[in-house]
Design a protein around this motif. Structure first.
Motif, PDB file in Angstrom:
ATOM      1  N   MET A   4       0.682  -1.058   0.012  1.00  0.00           N
ATOM      2  CA  MET A   4       0.192   0.176   0.173  1.00  0.00           C
ATOM      3  C   MET A   4       0.972   1.414   0.349  1.00  0.00           C
ATOM      4  O   MET A   4       1.879   1.154   0.860  1.00  0.00           O
ATOM      5  CB  MET A   4      -1.012   0.195   1.344  1.00  0.00           C
ATOM      6  N   ARG A   5       0.184   2.331  -0.742  1.00  0.00           N
ATOM      7  CA  ARG A   5       1.526   2.633  -0.845  1.00  0.00           C
ATOM      8  C   ARG A   5       0.530   4.247  -0.950  1.00  0.00           C
ATOM      9  O   ARG A   5      -0.543   4.561  -1.646  1.00  0.00           O
ATOM     10  CB  ARG A   5       2.580   3.047  -2.178  1.00  0.00           C
ATOM     11  N   VAL A   6       0.756   6.075  -0.895  1.00  0.00           N
ATOM     12  CA  VAL A   6       0.059   7.262  -2.314  1.00  0.00           C
ATOM     13  C   VAL A   6       0.360   6.607  -3.122  1.00  0.00           C
ATOM     14  O   VAL A   6       1.534   7.305  -3.480  1.00  0.00           O
ATOM     15  CB  VAL A   6       0.698   8.259  -0.850  1.00  0.00           C
ATOM     16  N   ILE A   7      -1.081   7.481  -4.299  1.00  0.00           N
ATOM     17  CA  ILE A   7      -0.347   7.021  -5.450  1.00  0.00           C
ATOM     18  C   ILE A   7       0.347   8.611  -6.047  1.00  0.00           C
ATOM     19  O   ILE A   7       0.770   8.058  -6.528  1.00  0.00           O
ATOM     20  CB  ILE A   7      -1.864   7.025  -6.140  1.00  0.00           C
ATOM     21  N   THR A   8      -0.373   9.463  -6.011  1.00  0.00           N
ATOM     22  CA  THR A   8      -0.055  10.444  -6.310  1.00  0.00           C
ATOM     23  C   THR A   8       0.056  11.944  -5.076  1.00  0.00           C
ATOM     24  O   THR A   8      -0.756  12.130  -4.569  1.00  0.00           O
ATOM     25  CB  THR A   8      -0.641  10.729  -7.548  1.00  0.00           C
ATOM     26  N   GLY A   9       0.146  13.334  -5.541  1.00  0.00           N
ATOM     27  CA  GLY A   9       0.305  14.182  -4.887  1.00  0.00           C
ATOM     28  C   GLY A   9       1.697  14.835  -4.126  1.00  0.00           C
ATOM     29  O   GLY A   9       2.446  13.916  -4.063  1.00  0.00           O
ATOM     30  N   GLU A  10       1.375  15.339  -3.095  1.00  0.00           N
ATOM     31  CA  GLU A  10       2.338  15.684  -1.804  1.00  0.00           C
ATOM     32  C   GLU A  10       2.387  14.890  -1.155  1.00  0.00           C
ATOM     33  O   GLU A  10       4.227  14.559  -0.454  1.00  0.00           O
ATOM     34  CB  GLU A  10       1.937  16.444  -1.581  1.00  0.00           C
TER      35      GLU A  10
ATOM     36  N   LYS B  97       3.359  11.608  -2.580  1.00  0.00           N
ATOM     37  CA  LYS B  97       3.527  10.276  -3.497  1.00  0.00           C
ATOM     38  C   LYS B  97       4.173   9.262  -3.030  1.00  0.00           C
ATOM     39  O   LYS B  97       5.442   9.890  -3.163  1.00  0.00           O
ATOM     40  CB  LYS B  97       3.853  10.919  -5.017  1.00  0.00           C
ATOM     41  N   GLY B  98       3.788   8.129  -3.824  1.00  0.00           N
ATOM     42  CA  GLY B  98       5.046   7.158  -3.041  1.00  0.00           C
ATOM     43  C   GLY B  98       5.303   6.520  -2.102  1.00  0.00           C
ATOM     44  O   GLY B  98       5.885   5.485  -0.922  1.00  0.00           O
ATOM     45  N   ARG B  99       4.601   7.559  -1.061  1.00  0.00           N
ATOM     46  CA  ARG B  99       4.780   7.054   0.047  1.00  0.00           C
ATOM     47  C   ARG B  99       4.376   5.613   1.008  1.00  0.00           C
ATOM     48  O   ARG B  99       3.320   5.728   0.751  1.00  0.00           O
ATOM     49  CB  ARG B  99       4.426   7.610   1.414  1.00  0.00           C
ATOM     50  N   LYS B 100       4.915   4.569   1.490  1.00  0.00           N
ATOM     51  CA  LYS B 100       4.662   3.670   1.743  1.00  0.00           C
ATOM     52  C   LYS B 100       3.539   4.016   3.073  1.00  0.00           C
ATOM     53  O   LYS B 100       3.843   4.724   4.516  1.00  0.00           O
ATOM     54  CB  LYS B 100       5.781   2.493   2.065  1.00  0.00           C
ATOM     55  N   LEU B 101       2.679   2.354   3.097  1.00  0.00           N
ATOM     56  CA  LEU B 101       1.386   3.114   4.416  1.00  0.00           C
ATOM     57  C   LEU B 101       1.510   1.815   5.230  1.00  0.00           C
ATOM     58  O   LEU B 101       1.787   1.056   4.901  1.00  0.00           O
ATOM     59  CB  LEU B 101      -0.149   3.404   3.957  1.00  0.00           C
ATOM     60  N   LYS B 102       1.410   1.501   6.832  1.00  0.00           N
ATOM     61  CA  LYS B 102       2.068   0.719   7.727  1.00  0.00           C
ATOM     62  C   LYS B 102       0.332   0.363   7.193  1.00  0.00           C
ATOM     63  O   LYS B 102      -0.734   0.629   6.917  1.00  0.00           O
ATOM     64  CB  LYS B 102       1.386   0.970   8.681  1.00  0.00           C
ATOM     65  N   GLY B 103       0.817  -0.972   7.288  1.00  0.00           N
ATOM     66  CA  GLY B 103      -0.499  -1.899   6.525  1.00  0.00           C
ATOM     67  C   GLY B 103      -1.926  -2.131   7.967  1.00  0.00           C
ATOM     68  O   GLY B 103      -1.319  -1.978   9.270  1.00  0.00           O
ATOM     69  N   PRO B 104      -3.041  -3.429   7.953  1.00  0.00           N
ATOM     70  CA  PRO B 104      -3.615  -3.257   9.317  1.00  0.00           C
ATOM     71  C   PRO B 104      -3.528  -3.795  10.194  1.00  0.00           C
ATOM     72  O   PRO B 104      -2.402  -5.010  10.079  1.00  0.00           O
ATOM     73  CB  PRO B 104      -4.727  -4.296   8.414  1.00  0.00           C
ATOM     74  N   PRO B 105      -3.482  -4.004  11.202  1.00  0.00           N
ATOM     75  CA  PRO B 105      -3.025  -4.918  12.346  1.00  0.00           C
ATOM     76  C   PRO B 105      -3.482  -5.737  12.691  1.00  0.00           C
ATOM     77  O   PRO B 105      -2.683  -7.012  12.886  1.00  0.00           O
ATOM     78  CB  PRO B 105      -4.156  -4.146  13.682  1.00  0.00           C
ATOM     79  N   ASP B 106      -4.599  -6.422  11.582  1.00  0.00           N
ATOM     80  CA  ASP B 106      -5.189  -8.299  12.198  1.00  0.00           C
ATOM     81  C   ASP B 106      -6.155  -8.538  10.129  1.00  0.00           C
ATOM     82  O   ASP B 106      -6.255  -7.058   9.609  1.00  0.00           O
ATOM     83  CB  ASP B 106      -5.945  -7.878  12.666  1.00  0.00           C
ATOM     84  N   THR B 107      -6.072  -8.954  10.281  1.00  0.00           N
ATOM     85  CA  THR B 107      -7.011  -9.841   9.081  1.00  0.00           C
ATOM     86  C   THR B 107      -8.411  -9.076   9.024  1.00  0.00           C
ATOM     87  O   THR B 107      -8.848  -9.165   7.840  1.00  0.00           O
ATOM     88  CB  THR B 107      -7.077 -11.064   8.747  1.00  0.00           C
ATOM     89  N   SER B 108      -9.021  -8.783   9.916  1.00  0.00           N
ATOM     90  CA  SER B 108     -10.406  -7.722  10.092  1.00  0.00           C
ATOM     91  C   SER B 108     -10.252  -6.606   9.360  1.00  0.00           C
ATOM     92  O   SER B 108     -11.660  -6.235   8.333  1.00  0.00           O
ATOM     93  CB  SER B 108     -11.285  -8.110  11.396  1.00  0.00           C
ATOM     94  N   THR B 109      -8.909  -6.235   8.993  1.00  0.00           N
ATOM     95  CA  THR B 109      -9.598  -4.223   8.292  1.00  0.00           C
ATOM     96  C   THR B 109      -8.968  -5.430   6.739  1.00  0.00           C
ATOM     97  O   THR B 109      -7.442  -5.614   6.398  1.00  0.00           O
ATOM     98  CB  THR B 109      -8.227  -3.613   8.948  1.00  0.00           C
ATOM     99  N   ARG B 110      -9.240  -4.887   5.910  1.00  0.00           N
ATOM    100  CA  ARG B 110      -9.113  -4.998   4.316  1.00  0.00           C
ATOM    101  C   ARG B 110      -9.338  -3.543   3.334  1.00  0.00           C
ATOM    102  O   ARG B 110     -10.227  -3.164   2.634  1.00  0.00           O
ATOM    103  CB  ARG B 110     -10.286  -6.450   3.679  1.00  0.00           C
ATOM    104  N   PRO B 111      -7.871  -3.145   3.639  1.00  0.00           N
ATOM    105  CA  PRO B 111      -7.418  -1.771   2.308  1.00  0.00           C
ATOM    106  C   PRO B 111      -7.504  -1.981   0.734  1.00  0.00           C
ATOM    107  O   PRO B 111      -7.985  -2.902   0.540  1.00  0.00           O
ATOM    108  CB  PRO B 111      -6.356  -1.698   2.734  1.00  0.00           C
TER     109      PRO B 111
END
Length: 188
Positions: free
Chosen positions: A1-7, A9-23
């Motif tokens: 998961m990452r930020v696609i565009t804008g200020e 852009k390209g920064r990776k995001l931390k994923g979900p803490p468990d399997t109950s969250t589906r980004p």
């Protein structure tokens, strides 16, 4: 998961803490924002309901939203959202609300330009929640609402003031975009 565009852009995001969250997958998120851009949707004040990791609202902030509110019930998910906001340096334009979506809707005080809902696919009440959003103080004429959902959800069930303007599916993930129709009684 990452930020696609804008200020951010390209920064990776931390994923979900468990399997109950589906980004939302990056390709779906990219399609959603392309559709919103093509529609000319306003993104000044953004609300991200069922925020999960905050990826959708963070993308809106990165693309120029002035403010975003994130609503998520889980404590661990809210911690991930806060970390992702700090990591992308967008926290100064965001608020995280640890509470139920229905509770936030009930306490709504002001409208947003753009509202995202990306609930768990197993949420059988999402059409009802969508209708509650559409008749709450969270919206005004012209508000755009984007819903992430599975292909078997029948979005034709929605009623005014919601008007379906886009529906796209990619594999087992879909998004539908609605607008709040103008009340004919107030335009006379």
């Amino acid at each position: 998961m990452r930020v696609i565009t804008g200020e951010a852009k390209g920064r990776k995001l931390k994923g979900p803490p468990d399997t109950s969250t589906r980004p939302m997958q990056d390709k779906i998120k990219e399609g959603l924002f392309s559709a919103l851009e093509a529609m000319g949707a306003s993104v000044d004040r953004v609300l991200d309901l069922y925020s999960g990791t905050g990826g959708i609202g963070i993308e809106a902030l990165s693309r120029g939203a002035e403010q975003a509110d994130f609503v998520e019930h889980g404590k661990a998910q809210c911690a991930v959202i806060r970390w992702n906001l700090d990591h992308t340096k967008l926290a100064d334009r965001a608020r995280v609300h640890q509470m139920s979506v229905r509770g936030f809707i009930a306490g709504a005080r002001e409208p947003y330009d753009l509202i995202f809902l990306d609930p768990p696919y197993a949420d059988t009440d999402i059409i009802e929640v969508l209708q509650q959003v559409a008749t709450s103080r969270l919206v005004e004429s012209g508000t755009t609402i984007a819903l992430g959902h599975w292909p078997r959800l029948d979005v034709s069930q929605v009623k005014p003031p919601l008007r379906l303007v886009r529906n796209r599916c990619h594999g087992d993930s879909c998004f539908s975009i609605f607008e709040i129709e103008e009340d004919p009684d107030t335009t006379a």
